[in-house]
Design an enzyme around this catalytic site. Structure first.
Site, PDB file in Angstrom:
ATOM      1  N   ASN A  18      -8.562  -9.820  -1.091  1.00  0.00           N
ATOM      2  CA  ASN A  18      -7.620  -8.981  -0.331  1.00  0.00           C
ATOM      3  C   ASN A  18      -7.813  -9.125   1.174  1.00  0.00           C
ATOM      4  O   ASN A  18      -8.923  -8.904   1.686  1.00  0.00           O
ATOM      5  CB  ASN A  18      -7.852  -7.503  -0.673  1.00  0.00           C
ATOM      6  CG  ASN A  18      -7.336  -7.133  -2.040  1.00  0.00           C
ATOM      7  OD1 ASN A  18      -7.041  -7.991  -2.857  1.00  0.00           O
ATOM      8  ND2 ASN A  18      -7.233  -5.840  -2.300  1.00  0.00           N
ATOM      9  N   ASP A  60      -1.334  -1.721  -4.001  1.00  0.00           N
ATOM     10  CA  ASP A  60      -2.706  -1.714  -3.471  1.00  0.00           C
ATOM     11  C   ASP A  60      -3.197  -0.270  -3.335  1.00  0.00           C
ATOM     12  O   ASP A  60      -2.475   0.579  -2.798  1.00  0.00           O
ATOM     13  CB  ASP A  60      -2.669  -2.401  -2.089  1.00  0.00           C
ATOM     14  CG  ASP A  60      -4.044  -2.690  -1.531  1.00  0.00           C
ATOM     15  OD1 ASP A  60      -4.985  -2.892  -2.319  1.00  0.00           O
ATOM     16  OD2 ASP A  60      -4.169  -2.751  -0.282  1.00  0.00           O
ATOM     17  N   HIS A  61      -4.394   0.000  -3.804  1.00  0.00           N
ATOM     18  CA  HIS A  61      -5.014   1.332  -3.670  1.00  0.00           C
ATOM     19  C   HIS A  61      -4.093   2.482  -4.088  1.00  0.00           C
ATOM     20  O   HIS A  61      -3.837   3.412  -3.306  1.00  0.00           O
ATOM     21  CB  HIS A  61      -5.500   1.576  -2.228  1.00  0.00           C
ATOM     22  CG  HIS A  61      -6.639   0.695  -1.844  1.00  0.00           C
ATOM     23  ND1 HIS A  61      -7.912   0.868  -2.314  1.00  0.00           N
ATOM     24  CD2 HIS A  61      -6.689  -0.404  -1.054  1.00  0.00           C
ATOM     25  CE1 HIS A  61      -8.712  -0.077  -1.832  1.00  0.00           C
ATOM     26  NE2 HIS A  61      -7.988  -0.864  -1.072  1.00  0.00           N
ATOM     27  N   SER A  64     -11.221  -9.587   5.073  1.00  0.00           N
ATOM     28  CA  SER A  64     -10.823 -10.194   6.346  1.00  0.00           C
ATOM     29  C   SER A  64     -12.040 -10.754   7.061  1.00  0.00           C
ATOM     30  O   SER A  64     -13.157 -10.238   6.918  1.00  0.00           O
ATOM     31  CB  SER A  64     -10.140  -9.146   7.240  1.00  0.00           C
ATOM     32  OG  SER A  64      -8.797  -8.981   6.848  1.00  0.00           O
ATOM     33  N   ASP A  90      -5.958  -8.013   4.857  1.00  0.00           N
ATOM     34  CA  ASP A  90      -4.917  -7.298   5.600  1.00  0.00           C
ATOM     35  C   ASP A  90      -5.238  -7.241   7.100  1.00  0.00           C
ATOM     36  O   ASP A  90      -4.434  -7.625   7.944  1.00  0.00           O
ATOM     37  CB  ASP A  90      -4.772  -5.882   5.029  1.00  0.00           C
ATOM     38  CG  ASP A  90      -3.627  -5.122   5.687  1.00  0.00           C
ATOM     39  OD1 ASP A  90      -2.703  -5.777   6.213  1.00  0.00           O
ATOM     40  OD2 ASP A  90      -3.650  -3.886   5.703  1.00  0.00           O
ATOM     41  N   THR A  91      -6.448  -6.794   7.412  1.00  0.00           N
ATOM     42  CA  THR A  91      -6.841  -6.618   8.816  1.00  0.00           C
ATOM     43  C   THR A  91      -6.608  -7.877   9.656  1.00  0.00           C
ATOM     44  O   THR A  91      -6.083  -7.794  10.779  1.00  0.00           O
ATOM     45  CB  THR A  91      -8.333  -6.197   8.879  1.00  0.00           C
ATOM     46  OG1 THR A  91      -8.453  -4.916   8.253  1.00  0.00           O
ATOM     47  CG2 THR A  91      -8.845  -6.123  10.296  1.00  0.00           C
ATOM     48  N   SER A 151       0.852  -1.190   0.000  1.00  0.00           N
ATOM     49  CA  SER A 151       0.000   0.000   0.000  1.00  0.00           C
ATOM     50  C   SER A 151       0.894   1.249   0.000  1.00  0.00           C
ATOM     51  O   SER A 151       2.094   1.155   0.274  1.00  0.00           O
ATOM     52  CB  SER A 151      -0.893   0.011   1.249  1.00  0.00           C
ATOM     53  OG  SER A 151      -0.093   0.244   2.403  1.00  0.00           O
ATOM     54  N   HIS A 194     -12.121  -6.721  -2.223  1.00  0.00           N
ATOM     55  CA  HIS A 194     -11.385  -6.044  -1.144  1.00  0.00           C
ATOM     56  C   HIS A 194     -12.123  -6.283   0.169  1.00  0.00           C
ATOM     57  O   HIS A 194     -13.222  -6.813   0.182  1.00  0.00           O
ATOM     58  CB  HIS A 194     -11.309  -4.538  -1.429  1.00  0.00           C
ATOM     59  CG  HIS A 194     -10.278  -4.191  -2.453  1.00  0.00           C
ATOM     60  ND1 HIS A 194      -9.180  -3.420  -2.159  1.00  0.00           N
ATOM     61  CD2 HIS A 194     -10.158  -4.538  -3.759  1.00  0.00           C
ATOM     62  CE1 HIS A 194      -8.439  -3.305  -3.247  1.00  0.00           C
ATOM     63  NE2 HIS A 194      -9.016  -3.970  -4.243  1.00  0.00           N
ATOM     64  N   GLU A 208     -11.252   0.112  -9.539  1.00  0.00           N
ATOM     65  CA  GLU A 208     -12.361  -0.113  -8.588  1.00  0.00           C
ATOM     66  C   GLU A 208     -13.587   0.669  -9.012  1.00  0.00           C
ATOM     67  O   GLU A 208     -13.500   1.832  -9.390  1.00  0.00           O
ATOM     68  CB  GLU A 208     -11.931   0.310  -7.174  1.00  0.00           C
ATOM     69  CG  GLU A 208     -13.031   0.109  -6.126  1.00  0.00           C
ATOM     70  CD  GLU A 208     -12.563   0.303  -4.680  1.00  0.00           C
ATOM     71  OE1 GLU A 208     -11.393  -0.009  -4.384  1.00  0.00           O
ATOM     72  OE2 GLU A 208     -13.378   0.767  -3.863  1.00  0.00           O
TER      73      GLU A 208
HETATM   74  P1  13P Z   1      -9.388  -5.941   5.082  1.00  0.00           P
HETATM   75  O1  13P Z   1      -9.389  -4.656   5.828  1.00  0.00           O
HETATM   76  O2  13P Z   1     -10.727  -6.618   5.167  1.00  0.00           O
HETATM   77  O3  13P Z   1      -8.301  -6.855   5.460  1.00  0.00           O
HETATM   78  O4  13P Z   1      -9.178  -5.597   3.516  1.00  0.00           O
HETATM   79  C1  13P Z   1      -7.902  -5.381   2.990  1.00  0.00           C
HETATM   80  C2  13P Z   1      -7.933  -4.795   1.624  1.00  0.00           C
HETATM   81  O5  13P Z   1      -8.930  -4.712   0.960  1.00  0.00           O
HETATM   82  C3  13P Z   1      -6.633  -4.313   1.087  1.00  0.00           C
HETATM   83  O6  13P Z   1      -6.796  -3.706  -0.159  1.00  0.00           O
HETATM   84  O1  G3H Z   2      -7.062  -1.387   2.181  1.00  0.00           O
HETATM   85  C1  G3H Z   2      -6.026  -1.033   2.697  1.00  0.00           C
HETATM   86  C2  G3H Z   2      -5.056  -2.004   3.265  1.00  0.00           C
HETATM   87  O2  G3H Z   2      -5.599  -2.626   4.410  1.00  0.00           O
HETATM   88  C3  G3H Z   2      -3.742  -1.335   3.530  1.00  0.00           C
HETATM   89  O3  G3H Z   2      -3.803  -0.561   4.666  1.00  0.00           O
HETATM   90  O4  G3H Z   2      -3.119   1.687   3.847  1.00  0.00           O
HETATM   91  O5  G3H Z   2      -3.001   1.125   6.284  1.00  0.00           O
HETATM   92  O6  G3H Z   2      -1.380   0.107   4.671  1.00  0.00           O
HETATM   93  P1  G3H Z   2      -2.755   0.667   4.888  1.00  0.00           P
HETATM   94 ZN    ZN Z   3      -8.658  -2.650  -0.325  1.00  0.00          ZN
END
Ligand code: 13P
Ligand code: G3H
Ligand code: ZN
Length: 316
Positions: free
Chosen positions: A254, A81-82, A213, A256-257, A48, A210, A133
């Protein structure tokens, strides 16, 4: 081995989803590769803008080069990412990435298409693919917070028009998920009818989910029992729903959380139970092993477990 994201999608479509995990440091990188070694699964590493700023681009890229060298059997793609427009250009020019995500979902349709088209033209000229997106997910991402009443599901007709006009290679769709630990406050799950409607208009086209989690209750309870104060409203996607989404065209998921929750649980529990300690390496070891097990479990649910040989053969 770093491969292109589109190669992975071609092999995976309809059969399994490729897990896409964000990394920020060495411990996550090692846990990620160990986990995929156990799972014998291909995967995507996501960086990210926040991660690039936290660790520094050079550090992050070199961590990935190092794990690639250590885990020679791994097959993975590297993805931004994003991204915003400038970060996409930086990553395209760096020559290191397999694909970029341009997130212009906050723009009106025409603006989102135009921005995405600019990135697609530059990315395709250098052999990268582009994720865009359409629709609005709820939750927090980077510094943008979208509350649930402003979140809106992706419209299938619009998705078809968007893909045709922007030329993007995969589309992040809003189908009920949201970023962060607090999803589904209305109690709903994934909108399978919406995923199916998009697939009908875009057959064979990879969709990205996305905010996937699962925010396990037991993980939240362990964090809180060790001094955390996460709200009981924390809720995520039912991991058993991935298998239903895969045949409908969800090809990248995706996460991350959930990984952050593993990190927080391990470190809180370790220092709660050993308050006299201050060496961060013992909990670091526990985290890497726990993260590897977490990846193994996710790979099973994404149906990507034991796909590595199939992917290796298809790539030859
Ligand atoms: P979560 O916050 O559900 O893990 O999603 C992560 C995500 O979409 C990263 O782009
Ligand atoms: O969707 C975003 C991801 O969870 C990345 O999070 O921007 O805090 O690194 P971050
Ligand atoms: Zn995302």
């Amino acid at each position: 081995m770093i491969v292109t994201t589109s190669e992975l999608f071609k092999i995976a479509y309809g059969k399994f989803a490729v897990g896409a995990y964000n990394i920020n440091n060495m411990e996550q990188a090692i846990g990620l590769f160990e986990g995929h070694k156990k799972a014998q699964a291909p995967f995507i590493i996501q960086l990210s803008k926040g991660a690039r700023k936290y660790a520094g681009v050079k550090m992050l890229e070199n961590i990935i080069r190092a794990v690639d060298e250590i885990y020679q059997d791994a097959i993975f793609a590297v993805h931004l990412d994003h991204g915003d427009e400038q970060t996409c250009y930086d990553c395209i020019d760096s020559g290191f990435y397999s694909s970029v995500m341009i997130d212009a979902s906050h723009e009106q349709l025409a603006g989102n298409i135009a921005t995405t088209r600019r990135i697609v033209d530059k990315a395709h000229a250098k052999g990268l693919s582009v994720e865009a997106e359409l629709g609005k997910l709820g939750g927090v991402e980077e510094d943008i917070k979208v509350d649930e009443k402003h979140a809106s599901l992706t419209d299938p007709e619009e998705a078809k028009e968007f893909v045709e006009r922007s030329g993007c290679d995969s589309l992040a769709v809003a189908v009920g998920t949201s970023h962060g630990a607090y999803k589904f406050s209305g109690g709903q799950g994934l909108h399978f009818d919406r995923i199916a409607a998009i697939q009908k208009l875009l057959p064979g086209y990879p969709m990205v989910m996305h905010g996937s989690s699962s925010v396990p209750v037991e993980e939240v309870e362990r964090v809180n029992a060790a001094g955390g104060k996460l709200s009981s409203a924390a809720k995520g996607v039912d991991v058993n729903e991935f298998a239903r989404a895969v045949p409908l065209g969800v090809t990248k998921v995706n996460i991350d959380t959930d990984g952050r929750l593993v990190w927080t649980r391990v470190h809180r529990e370790y220092f709660r139970d050993q308050p006299e300690n201050f060496d961060f390496r013992p909990p670091g070891k526990v985290f890497m092993a726990a993260y590897a097990d977490f990846i193994l479990h996710k790979s099973e649910k994404l149906l990507s477990k034991d796909r590595l040989e199939e992917v290796r053969k298809a790539l030859q």
